[in-house]
Design a protein around this motif. Structure first.
Motif, PDB file in Angstrom:
ATOM      1  N   ASN A 123       0.806  -1.229   0.000  1.00  0.00           N
ATOM      2  CA  ASN A 123       0.000   0.000   0.000  1.00  0.00           C
ATOM      3  C   ASN A 123       0.836   1.275   0.000  1.00  0.00           C
ATOM      4  OD1 ASN A 123      -2.261  -1.620   0.087  1.00  0.00           O
ATOM      5  ND2 ASN A 123      -2.538  -1.413   2.296  1.00  0.00           N
ATOM      6  N   SER A 124       2.001   1.214   0.606  1.00  0.00           N
ATOM      7  CA  SER A 124       2.833   2.409   0.731  1.00  0.00           C
ATOM      8  C   SER A 124       3.589   2.741  -0.552  1.00  0.00           C
ATOM      9  CB  SER A 124       3.847   2.221   1.857  1.00  0.00           C
ATOM     10  OG  SER A 124       4.819   1.244   1.479  1.00  0.00           O
ATOM     11  N   GLY A 125       3.623   1.787  -1.468  1.00  0.00           N
ATOM     12  CA  GLY A 125       4.391   1.997  -2.692  1.00  0.00           C
ATOM     13  C   GLY A 125       5.837   1.561  -2.562  1.00  0.00           C
ATOM     14  N   PHE A 126       6.213   1.031  -1.411  1.00  0.00           N
ATOM     15  CA  PHE A 126       7.596   0.606  -1.186  1.00  0.00           C
ATOM     16  C   PHE A 126       8.036  -0.451  -2.203  1.00  0.00           C
ATOM     17  CE2 PHE A 126      11.010  -1.808   0.786  1.00  0.00           C
ATOM     18  CZ  PHE A 126      11.831  -0.805   1.258  1.00  0.00           C
ATOM     19  N   LEU A 127       7.113  -1.270  -2.655  1.00  0.00           N
ATOM     20  CA  LEU A 127       7.451  -2.356  -3.578  1.00  0.00           C
ATOM     21  C   LEU A 127       7.263  -1.988  -5.041  1.00  0.00           C
ATOM     22  CD1 LEU A 127       5.821  -5.336  -1.636  1.00  0.00           C
ATOM     23  CD2 LEU A 127       8.212  -4.600  -1.606  1.00  0.00           C
ATOM     24  N   ASP A 128       6.897  -0.735  -5.316  1.00  0.00           N
ATOM     25  CA  ASP A 128       6.590  -0.323  -6.682  1.00  0.00           C
ATOM     26  C   ASP A 128       7.753  -0.525  -7.654  1.00  0.00           C
ATOM     27  OD1 ASP A 128       4.062   0.325  -5.902  1.00  0.00           O
ATOM     28  OD2 ASP A 128       4.334   2.503  -6.024  1.00  0.00           O
ATOM     29  N   ASP A 129       8.972  -0.381  -7.175  1.00  0.00           N
ATOM     30  CA  ASP A 129      10.124  -0.521  -8.071  1.00  0.00           C
ATOM     31  C   ASP A 129      10.697  -1.941  -8.079  1.00  0.00           C
ATOM     32  OD1 ASP A 129      11.163  -0.426  -5.498  1.00  0.00           O
ATOM     33  OD2 ASP A 129      12.934   0.727  -6.084  1.00  0.00           O
ATOM     34  N   LYS A 130      10.000  -2.867  -7.430  1.00  0.00           N
ATOM     35  CA  LYS A 130      10.461  -4.260  -7.357  1.00  0.00           C
ATOM     36  C   LYS A 130       9.817  -5.071  -8.474  1.00  0.00           C
ATOM     37  CE  LYS A 130      12.405  -3.457  -3.312  1.00  0.00           C
ATOM     38  NZ  LYS A 130      13.623  -2.734  -3.386  1.00  0.00           N
ATOM     39  N   SER A 131      10.531  -6.089  -8.937  1.00  0.00           N
ATOM     40  CA  SER A 131       9.981  -6.973  -9.963  1.00  0.00           C
ATOM     41  C   SER A 131       8.948  -7.905  -9.329  1.00  0.00           C
ATOM     42  CB  SER A 131      11.104  -7.811 -10.589  1.00  0.00           C
ATOM     43  OG  SER A 131      11.590  -8.760  -9.645  1.00  0.00           O
ATOM     44  N   LEU A 183      -1.753   0.428  10.835  1.00  0.00           N
ATOM     45  CA  LEU A 183      -0.389   0.939  10.936  1.00  0.00           C
ATOM     46  C   LEU A 183       0.151   1.278   9.554  1.00  0.00           C
ATOM     47  CD1 LEU A 183       1.244  -1.508  13.520  1.00  0.00           C
ATOM     48  CD2 LEU A 183       0.563   0.862  13.891  1.00  0.00           C
ATOM     49  N   GLU A 184       0.748   2.428   9.451  1.00  0.00           N
ATOM     50  CA  GLU A 184       1.427   2.848   8.226  1.00  0.00           C
ATOM     51  C   GLU A 184       2.863   2.335   8.275  1.00  0.00           C
ATOM     52  OE1 GLU A 184      -0.071   4.642   5.778  1.00  0.00           O
ATOM     53  OE2 GLU A 184      -1.949   4.689   6.907  1.00  0.00           O
ATOM     54  N   LEU A 185       3.539   2.290   7.131  1.00  0.00           N
ATOM     55  CA  LEU A 185       4.909   1.797   7.082  1.00  0.00           C
ATOM     56  C   LEU A 185       5.812   2.595   8.024  1.00  0.00           C
ATOM     57  CD1 LEU A 185       6.792  -0.282   5.881  1.00  0.00           C
ATOM     58  CD2 LEU A 185       7.241   1.294   3.989  1.00  0.00           C
TER      59      LEU A 185
END
Length: 99
Positions: A28-36, A73-75
């Motif tokens: 949800n936070s977008g932390f994984l957006d740049d991951k394959s 909880l948020e990241l």
């Protein structure tokens, strides 16, 4: 007439629930957006409570027991409340892949 002290609502949080909360927030936070897709799948499969705790400076159980609300909880709150170093956590999961 006696009044009994009844529990109206009780919330149980398991270790797997906690892992799920963190994984949801990573998405949800977008932390994984740049991951394959492969990296995201690996993170999802290899994430576990003990590995998360290893990368926290505070004891998760202790903090959870002191919190009144831990539903949304948020990241940043994982980082603040538990002392989680998300980057080190993800890097360790990536090292697991290479072994």
């Amino acid at each position: 007439m006696s009044i009994k002290n009844e529990i109206l609502k009780q919330y149980t949080l398991t270790k797997q629930d906690f892992v799920g909360m963190l994984l949801d927030e990573l998405h949800n936070s977008g932390f994984l957006d740049d991951k394959s897709e492969q990296e995201i799948e690996l993170i999802t499969k290899k994430s576990n409570f003990e590995l998360i705790q290893k990368h926290c400076t505070r004891d998760i159980k202790t903090i959870i027991n002191q919190m009144k609300n831990f539903d949304d909880l948020e990241l940043e709150e994982f980082e603040y409340w538990f002392g989680l170093d998300v980057n080190k956590y993800i890097n360790e999961i990536n090292k697991i892949k290479k072994i």
